[in-house]
Structures are given as structure tokens and as C-alpha cells.
Design a protein around this motif. Structure first.
Motif, short mmCIF file in Angstrom:
data_model
loop_
_atom_site.label_atom_id
_atom_site.label_comp_id
_atom_site.label_asym_id
_atom_site.label_seq_id
_atom_site.Cartn_x
_atom_site.Cartn_y
_atom_site.Cartn_z
N GLY A 4 13.95 0.71 -3.60
CA GLY A 4 14.09 0.89 -2.19
C GLY A 4 13.08 1.38 -1.35
O GLY A 4 11.74 1.38 -1.93
N THR A 5 13.30 1.91 -0.26
CA THR A 5 12.36 2.29 0.68
C THR A 5 12.55 3.83 1.14
O THR A 5 13.62 4.37 1.15
CB THR A 5 12.19 1.33 1.97
OG1 THR A 5 13.22 1.54 2.73
CG2 THR A 5 12.10 -0.01 1.66
N ASP A 6 11.66 4.50 1.56
CA ASP A 6 11.85 5.75 2.07
C ASP A 6 11.82 6.08 3.71
O ASP A 6 11.66 4.98 4.39
CB ASP A 6 10.70 6.93 1.54
CG ASP A 6 9.23 6.61 2.13
OD1 ASP A 6 9.19 5.72 3.20
OD2 ASP A 6 8.35 7.25 1.57
N HIS A 7 11.93 7.25 4.19
CA HIS A 7 12.07 7.56 5.57
C HIS A 7 11.00 7.11 6.57
O HIS A 7 11.09 6.96 7.80
CB HIS A 7 12.46 9.05 5.70
CG HIS A 7 11.40 9.97 5.22
ND1 HIS A 7 10.92 10.03 3.88
CD2 HIS A 7 10.59 10.63 6.02
CE1 HIS A 7 10.18 10.96 3.96
NE2 HIS A 7 10.08 11.57 5.11
N LEU A 8 9.68 6.92 5.76
CA LEU A 8 8.62 6.62 6.57
C LEU A 8 8.35 5.10 6.42
O LEU A 8 7.20 4.69 6.42
CB LEU A 8 7.59 7.52 6.03
CG LEU A 8 7.47 9.09 6.38
CD1 LEU A 8 6.39 9.76 5.65
CD2 LEU A 8 7.61 9.03 7.78
N ASN A 32 0.81 -1.16 -0.05
CA ASN A 32 0.13 -0.07 0.08
C ASN A 32 0.84 1.43 0.03
O ASN A 32 1.75 1.53 1.02
CB ASN A 32 -1.01 -0.03 1.27
CG ASN A 32 -1.76 1.19 1.31
OD1 ASN A 32 -1.62 2.11 0.65
ND2 ASN A 32 -2.90 0.99 2.12
N PRO A 33 0.71 1.89 -1.15
CA PRO A 33 1.93 2.91 -1.01
C PRO A 33 1.52 4.35 -0.14
O PRO A 33 2.68 4.81 0.07
CB PRO A 33 1.62 3.69 -2.55
CG PRO A 33 0.04 3.38 -2.93
CD PRO A 33 -0.01 2.05 -2.42
N THR A 34 0.25 4.30 0.60
CA THR A 34 0.22 5.33 1.60
C THR A 34 0.66 4.87 2.95
O THR A 34 0.59 5.73 3.95
CB THR A 34 -1.03 5.91 1.57
OG1 THR A 34 -1.86 4.81 1.75
CG2 THR A 34 -1.44 6.69 0.32
N LYS A 35 1.02 3.58 3.19
CA LYS A 35 1.03 3.14 4.39
C LYS A 35 2.55 2.78 4.87
O LYS A 35 3.44 2.35 3.94
CB LYS A 35 0.29 1.70 4.55
CG LYS A 35 0.02 1.22 5.71
CD LYS A 35 -0.79 -0.12 5.70
CE LYS A 35 -0.76 -0.90 6.97
NZ LYS A 35 -1.21 -2.40 6.67
N SER A 36 2.74 3.04 6.23
CA SER A 36 4.19 2.78 6.70
C SER A 36 3.97 1.17 7.10
O SER A 36 3.28 1.13 8.23
CB SER A 36 4.40 3.63 7.81
OG SER A 36 4.45 4.90 7.23
N TYR A 37 5.13 0.40 6.88
CA TYR A 37 4.92 -0.88 7.18
C TYR A 37 6.03 -0.94 8.34
O TYR A 37 7.37 -0.78 7.86
CB TYR A 37 5.46 -1.87 6.25
CG TYR A 37 3.98 -2.09 5.23
CD1 TYR A 37 3.27 -2.88 5.37
CD2 TYR A 37 3.99 -1.04 4.13
CE1 TYR A 37 2.06 -3.15 4.52
CE2 TYR A 37 2.88 -1.35 3.17
CZ TYR A 37 2.06 -2.25 3.39
OH TYR A 37 0.98 -2.47 2.50
N PRO A 38 5.76 -1.60 9.60
CA PRO A 38 6.95 -1.69 10.39
C PRO A 38 8.12 -2.65 10.23
O PRO A 38 9.24 -2.27 10.53
CB PRO A 38 6.15 -2.55 11.84
CG PRO A 38 4.67 -2.20 11.40
CD PRO A 38 4.44 -1.80 10.03
N GLU A 39 7.53 -3.85 9.23
CA GLU A 39 8.62 -4.62 8.91
C GLU A 39 9.53 -4.02 7.72
O GLU A 39 10.59 -4.64 7.40
CB GLU A 39 8.21 -6.13 8.32
CG GLU A 39 7.10 -5.92 6.88
CD GLU A 39 5.71 -5.66 7.36
OE1 GLU A 39 5.27 -4.85 8.33
OE2 GLU A 39 4.74 -5.86 6.50
N ILE A 40 9.17 -2.85 6.96
CA ILE A 40 10.10 -2.41 5.96
C ILE A 40 11.05 -1.68 6.60
O ILE A 40 10.61 -0.91 7.40
CB ILE A 40 9.29 -1.41 5.00
CG1 ILE A 40 8.22 -2.42 4.27
CG2 ILE A 40 10.08 -0.88 4.20
CD1 ILE A 40 7.14 -1.55 3.21
#
Lengths: 305, 322
Positions: A82-86, A61-69
Motif C-alpha cells: 500500500g501507500t501512506d498519507h504522504l 525512493n522511501p523518503t520521497k513523496s511521488y505525485p503519481e502515487i
């Protein structure tokens, strides 16, 4: 069989002229790919899975911050961009963020094309004081830097999709006005217009049936370039924070977020949205080149190959 | 009564040069007190060099220009004062064919639409039969072959025939032919000229035939008016004027027509600037027979024989008074 041939004839004609135009082919391919992507990965209105037609696209989900990411992880097999700061997946944001520029560009150009060319027809045809007044007001709009004017207009309204469309539409009205008016001034001196007057055609008929259809080619050639331009304007506006409200995925906004981390070496945050903006506006630019080659045979002859 | 009676027609164009347009408007007089009459079923040719005002006369007669003075009586009614319904009715009865068939047809319309447009403008139904008849009359047969074509698919001659068909479809009485064959090849030109002559006979049309070619006017017209710098210098029956010209300008024009057998009179210089026409007779700076009195006052019109008039001092009195 006969009916099918009749129905598809215009498409074949288009494809026939496309076949000879390498620029148009490449441009169309890029744009069609983008539109498909926007359609498949765009917003759905579904609360559980707000983006994408299926559960698997986009992968997160592009709007959601995942704890496991992991935070700010470079591109890898699990997170292609890659992943972002959130702790969000950049790939999911990039493929889901394509719909906004396309929708904004198409709608705003449709609005400014309609208003601009109608005003251009009237102004060029009527001449006199009305022409002076319209031309001067259009020049006044044109003399503003387009970004500043668009931002000012959005600032008056609330930031969001519709205000952004309206603001960009206003910015591009003078372009269509100028092109159409110049065409009308040239066409109305031709004898077939005089002939229409001589038969007793009322002014609106002369304008709509004899002059307006002959301006369409020029308008079409300009529109494609304008869409390319409008996409850059949309990106710039959302970069400055006048676009879709966060956390909606939007390339310009993502670049703005990512550039803060660029000096620390997190290049993937801005590279991928940037490449998407580039390719989309490049695609429309190529289509524009191709169309103006088709429309203007003199230009075509100069081209090699 | 003549179908068309033009009395003292004057056409001027406003000239705007830079800032002067704001201060005062100057006018270029393109047609200066031109009079002629065109009986029903006949052809009057307006002949002259480019810029002599013959096309302006044609457009003014149809009420298509502004800044027009004088009277244009079509069946006794002044065209210049027609408005609304009466004007539309006149537009139905008087048509025009333009010089350049590459410019006079809308490139976005098929022949069907171009020829049918006058019907739609005048709200006339049942167009299919009339369409075919008009194309047939203009020599475009079979009509079905041409109806679905765009102008760019046709040759110059065919385009001009489409323009003629569009002019004929409303069954007009008067046709202004504004150099209808000047842009066509010689072979095609002959076909169109013959067509125009046959149409006149068949449909009892009256032509105002504008041309720079004396041979064309000899072929098609019953009467001819020679124009120079906005003024008619000589007019009368075509044979009379072209076989026994009186005015030096007509003589000069005739002498350079191929096969005239006359000694060539080559005029020196160009047509003067119409913004500053020369005093006296407008032709005197280029006239091989000019005298002192030509500069002093414009010559009056002299009727040499019934219907043949000329504007030259030589015709008033052959020799200069001492």
C-alpha cells in the motif's frame, strides 16, 4: 586443501551444532535474511538514489513523496504494502527501514557487553567496598524503567542514531554486569583459581586468563536475548519520536505515523512494519534459545525432540 | 636443617552471620597451634577427618590464607612474611596438588597451556622441552598425545597426572598434596600413589601429604601427624604411630581401617562445632576413655619416645589422681 580444512573447521563445528538445533536454524535464517535486506536496501549516501544498492531495489525512493502515487491506497500489484498519507510506497519504506534497528541493536549491545562485563569481572573479583559500590550503582540504573531512562538520556543529547545507541547501551550495562559478576563469584571459588594463585600468578593474570574466559558462555547466551530486547527498545523509541529524524524510514516511526489512520481502516500502514519488528526480534530470540540450549546441557536434556 | 619448619601455626576464618558482621567479627579457629617439621626428601602425612583443619594447614603453609598466626619456616625464612620477589621465588619452589582433578584444571585451557602456565608466570623460556619432560614425569606419555587435549577429554586419573605435571614443571622442592587420590577410583589411585613415591625418590621431593586415609599415609609417609578439631593429637614416625598408637583417637581411626584386625571402636556423635570447641581436651565428648580431668584443662604434649609425641592426659599420668 589442508589449509582450507583448517580454516573452515570452526565453521563446520558451528554448523554441526547448528544442525541439531532447530530453533537456532530458524533464528539464524530469519536474522541473516534481515541483515541481507538491510545491506541491500539500506542507505547509500548517494543523493539521487539514497537507499538500496541498485536503482530497482527498493522500487521507490522511501523518503520521497511521488505525485503519481495515490494517497493511502491499499496493497496492490503496484504497491505491495500500500501507500501512506504522504504518497510514499510503504514496501520501499519497510525494506529500507531495517538497517536502523540492526545497527542500533548490535552497536549498543557491543558497547554494553564490553563495559558491563569488564565492570562485572572487576567487581566480582575485587569484592569488598568496590563491589558494593559498583553493585549498588548498577542496581540504581536497573531500577529505572528502561524506556524512561533511555528517553531521558536521548533527551539530554540530540535525537539521532548515535545518542540512541548510547542510551540503549547504558540501559543494558547492568544486565551484563549482573551476569558476569555472578559467574565470577562462582568461578573464583573453584580450585583452578586457587591453583593459579598458588603458582604465583598476579591478580590480573588470574582474572584475565583463568576467570574471564569461563564467563564467555554465559555472556553469549544473554547477548542474543538482549539484542532481541534492544530491537524492541529501538522501535519503541523511534515510535515516540526519539529515533532517526524524519523522513528517514524507521519502523517504529512509521507505526507511529500509521496508527493515526488505523481507525479509518488503513491497516497496512502499521501491519507491515510491525511484522518486520516482530520477525527480527523473534529471530534473535530463537538464536538466544538455541545458544542457551547449546551452552547449558542440563536445559537441553529437558527439551523434547 | 629441616626444609619446612612449622611452629605454632594458627589459622582462623572470619565468620559473618547476618548483621553481626557489622558489629563484631568472630573467628572460627580451624588450626590451633600446630607444629611440625619436614626434613628434605621426606613425607609428612596430616591425617584426620574432614573439617579437622588439615587442608587449612596445607594452604596456610603455602601462604595462601589470611588470618594466619605462628611461623612457617621454609629453609629458615618465614613464608608468612614473604612479599614481592621473595614470595614469588617461594611460589616457584613450593607447589600444590589439589583433591578434585575435575575442579583444579581450567576447563578452557588445553593441557599445553595448563602445564605451561607456571613457566609463563615465572617468565621461564624454552618451555617445549620442559613441557614434555614434566608430562613424562607424571606418566603422561606420549606427551604429544596429551598436549593438545582439553581437561574434559581426559579421565580422572589423567587429569590428576596433568595437575601433577603442572606442579612439577618448575622443579619444586616442596609439594603439598591435598588429598590427591581421594576422588579417584581404587585402581587409578594405586597408580598415582606409586607415581608419587617414585617421583619423590627420583626428584628428592618433600611432601606434605594431606589425607583422611591411614592406609595411604602408611604407604607414602615417613612421619604422620593425626589432627582432630584443629589440634595435632599424636605425631611421630609413621610405623611407630600407626603400629603402636597411644591416643584414643588414633586408636579409633586405626580400628576402623579395613584389615586392621583390631576391635572396632565406633565413635559416637559428630565432630563438635569448631565455633564452640569443648573445654579441656577437644576429643573428650567422643572419647571412650574420657575421665573427669579431661574436661578441666587441655592436655599438654608428651614426648613418649624421641619423635613420638601425644596430647592426652593418659600419657602424662596413666591414672587419675584421687
Amino acid at each position: 586443501m589442508q589449509i582450507a580444512r583448517f580454516l573452515f573447521y570452526p565453521i563446520f563445528v558451528l554448523l554441526g551444532s547448528v544442525r541439531r538445533q532447530r530453533l537456532l536454524q530458524v533464528g539464524l535464517a530469519i536474522v541473516v535474511a534481515h541483515i541481507l535486506m538491510a545491506f541491500i536496501c539500506g542507505p547509500t549516501g548517494n543523493k539521487d538514489d539514497p537507499y538500496g544498492l541498485t536503482r530497482w531495489i527498493p522500487p521507490y525512493n522511501p523518503t520521497k513523496s511521488y505525485p503519481e502515487i495515490p494517497r493511502l491506497a491499499p496493497p496492490s500489484a503496484a504497491h505491495w504494502m500500500g501507500t501512506d498519507h504522504l504518497q510514499r510506497d510503504v514496501f520501499s519504506r519497510v525494506i529500507s527501514g531495517g538497517w536502523a534497528p540492526i545497527v542500533v541493536a548490535f552497536s549498543s549491545i557491543a558497547i554494553s557487553l564490553t563495559i558491563g562485563s569488564i565492570l562485572g569481572w572487576i567487581s566480582g573479583f575485587a569484592g569488598g567496598l568496590l563491589d558494593r559500590v559498583l553493585s549498588l550503582s548498577m542496581d540504581a540504573i536497573y531500577s529505572f524503567p528502561s524506556m524512561i531512562l533511555a528517553i531521558a538520556l536521548v533527551a539530554v543529547m540530540q535525537p539521532g542514531l548515535v545518542p540512541m545507541i548510547m542510551a540503549i547501551a547504558v540501559v543494558y550495562i547492568p544486565t551484563y554486569f549482573r551476569v558476569t559478576r555472578a559467574e565470577v563469584l562462582q568461578i573464583r571459588e573453584q580450585t583452578f583459581v586457587e591453583a593459579a594463585h598458588a603458582v604465583g600468578a598476579p591478580w590480573w593474570r588470574v582474572l584475565l586468563r583463568h576467570i574471564a574466559p569461563n564467563t564467555v558462555n554465559a555472556i553469549m547466551a544473554v547477548s542474543s536475548f538482549n539484542i532481541a530486547d534492544a530491537i524492541l527498545t529501538e522501535a519503541a523509541m523511534s515510535f515516540l519520536g526519539y529515533g532517526l529524524p524524519p523522513p528517514a524510514p524507521d519502523w517504529g516511526f512509521d507505526i507511529q505515523n500509521g496508527q493515526r489512520f488505523l481507525q479509518s481502516g488503513y491497516w497496512w500502514l502499521i501491519t507491515f512494519p510491525g511484522l518486520m519488528i516482530l520477525s527480527l526480534s523473534l529471530g534473535f530470540g530463537l538464536i538466544g534459545e538455541g545458544i542457551s540450549d547449546l551452552v547449558n546441557p542440563k536445559r537441553r536434556r529437558k527439551k523434547v525432540g | 636443617m629441616a626444609l619446612l619448619e612449622v611452629k605454632g601455626l594458627t589459622v582462623s576464618y572470619p565468620v559473618a552471620v547476618g548483621l553481626s558482621a557489622f558489629i563484631s567479627r568472630r573467628f572460627l579457629v580451624a588450626v590451633d597451634r600446630v607444629s611440625f617439621s619436614l626434613p628434605e626428601g621426606r613425607t609428612l602425612a596430616l591425617v584426620g577427618e574432614s573439617g579437622c583443619g588439615k587442608s587449612s594447614t596445607g594452604l596456610a603453609v603455602l601462604g595462601l590464607l589470611e588470618h594466619v598466626g605462628g611461623e612457617v619456616l621454609f629453609r629458615g625464612k618465614d613464608v608468612l612474611r614473604l612479599r614481592g620477589k621473595a614470595l614469588k621465588e617461594f611460589r616457584r619452589r613450593a607447589q600444590i596438588v589439589f583433591q578434585d582433578p575435575y575442579e583444579s584444571l581450567n576447563p578452557k585451557m588445553k593441557v599445553r597451556a595448563i602445564v605451561g602456565e607456571p613457566l609463563r608466570i615465572h617468565g621461564i623460556r624454552g618451555d617445549e622441552g620442559r613441557l614434555r619432560r614434566a608430562l613424562d614425569l607424571a606418566g603422561l606419555s606420549p606427551p604429544d598425545y596429551f598436549l593438545e587435549k582439553y581437561p574434559h577429554e581426559l579421565s580422572g586419573g589423567e587429569r590428576q597426572r596433568v595437575a601433577i605435571a603442572a606442579a612439577l614443571i618448575l622443579d619444586p622442592e616442596l609439594l603439598v598434596l591435598d588429598e590427591p587420590v581421594s576422588n579417584l577410583d581404587v585402581s587409578i589411585k594405586a597408580g598415582i600413589m606409586n607415581l608419587l613415591r617414585d617421583l619423590q625418590e627420583e626428584l628428592k621431593l618433600s611432601y606434605l601429604f594431606i589425607t583422611h586415609d591411614l592406609a595411604d599415609s602408611f604407604f607414602l609417609s615417613h612421619e604422620v601427624a593425626v589432627m582432630y578439631l584443629g589440634v595435632t593429637v599424636e605425631q611421630g614416625e609413621t610405623e611407630e604411630v600407626l603400629l603402636h598408637p597411644v591416643h584414643p583417637y588414633t586408636k579409633a581411626l586405626l580400628s576402623v581401617a579395613p584389615g586392621s584386625g583390631r576391635e572396632k571402636v565406633i565413635l559416637s556423635g559428630d565432630v563438635p562445632d569448631p565455633l564452640h570447641p569443648p573445654p579441656g581436651c577437644r576429643f573428650h565428648p567422643r572419647c571412650p576413655a574420657a575421665e573427669k580431668r579431661c574436661v578441666e584443662a587441655p592436655p599438654g604434649e608428651v614426648e613418649l619416645s624421641p619423635g613420638h609425641s601425644v596430647r592426652c592426659v593418659k600419657a602424662e599420668s596413666p591414672r587419675e589422681e584421687p
